[in-house]
Design a protein around this motif. Structure first.
Motif, mmCIF file in Angstrom:
data_model
loop_
_atom_site.group_PDB
_atom_site.id
_atom_site.type_symbol
_atom_site.label_atom_id
_atom_site.label_comp_id
_atom_site.label_asym_id
_atom_site.label_seq_id
_atom_site.Cartn_x
_atom_site.Cartn_y
_atom_site.Cartn_z
ATOM 1 N N ILE A 122 -2.156 20.966 -10.395
ATOM 2 C CA ILE A 122 -2.736 22.251 -10.832
ATOM 3 C C ILE A 122 -4.216 22.286 -10.499
ATOM 4 C CG2 ILE A 122 -3.304 23.644 -12.865
ATOM 5 C CD1 ILE A 122 -0.575 22.742 -14.026
ATOM 6 N N VAL A 123 -4.942 21.208 -10.771
ATOM 7 C CA VAL A 123 -6.385 21.159 -10.484
ATOM 8 C C VAL A 123 -6.627 21.309 -8.984
ATOM 9 C CG1 VAL A 123 -8.413 19.643 -10.518
ATOM 10 C CG2 VAL A 123 -6.965 19.821 -12.536
ATOM 11 N N VAL A 124 -5.843 20.619 -8.154
ATOM 12 C CA VAL A 124 -5.999 20.732 -6.699
ATOM 13 C C VAL A 124 -5.702 22.161 -6.253
ATOM 14 C CG1 VAL A 124 -5.006 19.979 -4.484
ATOM 15 C CG2 VAL A 124 -5.565 18.298 -6.229
ATOM 16 N N ILE A 126 -6.111 24.936 -7.984
ATOM 17 C CA ILE A 126 -7.213 25.795 -8.420
ATOM 18 C C ILE A 126 -8.409 25.611 -7.487
ATOM 19 C CG2 ILE A 126 -8.910 26.183 -10.258
ATOM 20 C CD1 ILE A 126 -6.632 25.563 -12.252
ATOM 21 N N ILE A 127 -8.751 24.375 -7.150
ATOM 22 C CA ILE A 127 -9.901 24.109 -6.264
ATOM 23 C C ILE A 127 -9.631 24.714 -4.885
ATOM 24 C CG2 ILE A 127 -11.136 22.263 -5.060
ATOM 25 C CD1 ILE A 127 -10.783 20.561 -7.576
ATOM 26 N N TYR A 128 -8.447 24.560 -4.379
ATOM 27 C CA TYR A 128 -8.082 25.110 -3.066
ATOM 28 C C TYR A 128 -8.180 26.626 -3.096
ATOM 29 C CZ TYR A 128 -5.369 26.088 1.131
ATOM 30 O OH TYR A 128 -4.966 26.549 2.342
ATOM 31 N N ALA A 129 -7.723 27.254 -4.197
ATOM 32 C CA ALA A 129 -7.743 28.728 -4.297
ATOM 33 C C ALA A 129 -9.172 29.246 -4.366
ATOM 34 C CB ALA A 129 -6.949 29.174 -5.522
ATOM 35 N N ARG A 130 -10.109 28.524 -4.977
ATOM 36 C CA ARG A 130 -11.515 28.972 -5.110
ATOM 37 C C ARG A 130 -12.238 28.905 -3.769
ATOM 38 N NH1 ARG A 130 -14.048 26.590 -10.669
ATOM 39 N NH2 ARG A 130 -12.813 27.908 -12.055
ATOM 40 N N LYS A 131 -11.844 27.959 -2.914
ATOM 41 C CA LYS A 131 -12.514 27.808 -1.625
ATOM 42 C C LYS A 131 -12.181 28.955 -0.687
ATOM 43 C CE LYS A 131 -13.326 22.918 -1.446
ATOM 44 N NZ LYS A 131 -13.166 21.687 -0.715
ATOM 45 N N LYS A 132 -11.087 29.634 -0.893
ATOM 46 C CA LYS A 132 -10.689 30.742 0.001
ATOM 47 C C LYS A 132 -11.390 31.992 -0.311
ATOM 48 C CE LYS A 132 -6.328 29.397 1.776
ATOM 49 N NZ LYS A 132 -5.031 29.758 2.131
#
Length: 132
Positions: A122-124, A126-132
């Motif tokens: 889940i944390v990965v 969320i981080i991936y989604a914020r970078k886009k």
């Protein structure tokens, strides 16, 4: 033929492995051949080489006569214990109370790694989604 009342383990037979204390196993029967060593037609060395062991294969390969097989009865002291050397393992069944508690304990041990894996995923995400 004398009645055989004694059962010997292979461990017990193996302890009698000297020329002055010579036991062998042939076809599941235990023989004390100590007093026969000097009379054995193949020589004492043949019996001494097989002492303390299961010599069935060697005995059968030598092609002993019917008279030889009858003579063996005089040296028979018992039978080899058929009990396996390694005790049987217990099989766990669903209806076994220990088995079900074992299963629930196993599930408890997997809960923490599974929760950790899900949390990291889940944390990965969320981080991936914020970078886009």
């Amino acid at each position: 033929m004398p009645t055989i009342e004694k059962l010997y383990s292979m461990k017990e037979v193996a302890e009698h492995n000297l020329a002055d204390d010579c036991w062998i196993v042939v076809n599941g029967k235990v023989y004390d051949v100590t007093s026969y060593l000097d009379d054995h037609p193949g020589g004492a060395d043949v019996l001494i080489a097989a002492t303390g062991k299961d010599a069935t294969e060697e005995f059968e390969d030598a092609g002993h006569s019917k008279d030889a097989r009858n003579q063996m009865k005089d040296y028979c002291i018992g039978e080899l214990d058929p009990t396996p050397l390694i005790p049987e393992m217990k099989v766990f069944r669903k209806d076994d109370p220990f088995s079900s508690s074992f299963t629930s304990k196993t599930a408890e041990f997997w809960a923490i790694p599974a929760a950790t894996l899900i949390g990291v995923s889940i944390v990965v995400a969320i981080i991936y989604a914020r970078k886009k």
